[in-house]
Design a protein around this motif. Structure first.
Motif, short mmCIF file in Angstrom:
data_model
loop_
_atom_site.label_atom_id
_atom_site.label_comp_id
_atom_site.label_asym_id
_atom_site.label_seq_id
_atom_site.Cartn_x
_atom_site.Cartn_y
_atom_site.Cartn_z
N LYS A 69 0.91 -1.21 -0.12
CA LYS A 69 0.01 -0.07 -0.07
C LYS A 69 0.87 1.11 -0.04
N PHE A 70 1.87 1.46 0.82
CA PHE A 70 2.89 2.37 0.98
C PHE A 70 3.62 2.55 -0.37
N SER A 71 3.72 1.62 -1.18
CA SER A 71 4.86 1.75 -2.21
C SER A 71 3.98 2.41 -3.26
N LYS A 72 2.63 2.57 -3.22
CA LYS A 72 1.97 3.30 -4.24
C LYS A 72 1.45 4.85 -4.02
N THR A 73 2.01 5.46 -2.90
CA THR A 73 1.61 6.52 -2.27
C THR A 73 2.76 7.60 -2.86
N PRO A 74 2.21 8.87 -2.96
CA PRO A 74 2.98 9.93 -3.41
C PRO A 74 4.26 10.14 -2.67
N GLU A 75 4.24 9.90 -1.41
CA GLU A 75 5.33 9.96 -0.31
C GLU A 75 6.45 8.89 -0.72
N TYR A 76 6.00 7.78 -1.30
CA TYR A 76 6.90 6.83 -1.48
C TYR A 76 7.86 7.10 -2.50
N TYR A 77 7.11 7.88 -3.72
CA TYR A 77 7.80 8.21 -4.94
C TYR A 77 8.70 9.48 -4.57
N ARG A 78 8.23 10.32 -3.78
CA ARG A 78 8.96 11.58 -3.18
C ARG A 78 10.28 10.94 -2.58
#
Length: 82
Positions: A69-78
């Motif tokens: 779930k976290f790997s799909k968040t904008p924060e992860y990509y940031r």
């Protein structure tokens, strides 16, 4: 970890400054001053979670779902771009 820092038991913690600020606010210590240094390529590390081979399968599944779930968040990509 934050309590150890606030109480002077440790001088340094390795963490995301945003998480530290959130944690300090959660324990009613939002005015504690922090200093941080940006991670550069030469001191960048890979994070991981180690799980005992005898860990409860339900816990393992929960951790896997949370990571997915976290790997799909904008924060992860940031975090990947920094």
């Amino acid at each position: 970890m934050l309590n150890l820092l606030i109480n002077g038991r440790v001088d340094l913690i390795y963490s995301d400054p945003n998480n530290v600020k959130i944690g300090l606010k959660a324990i009613n210590q939002p005015d504690v001053a922090i200093r941080y240094k940006n991670i550069t390529l030469e001191n960048q590390r890979v994070g991981y979670i180690a799980i005992n081979k005898n860990s409860d399968e339900k816990l393992v599944t929960q951790l896997q779902r949370a990571a997915a779930k976290f790997s799909k968040t904008p924060e992860y990509y940031r975090l990947l771009d920094e």
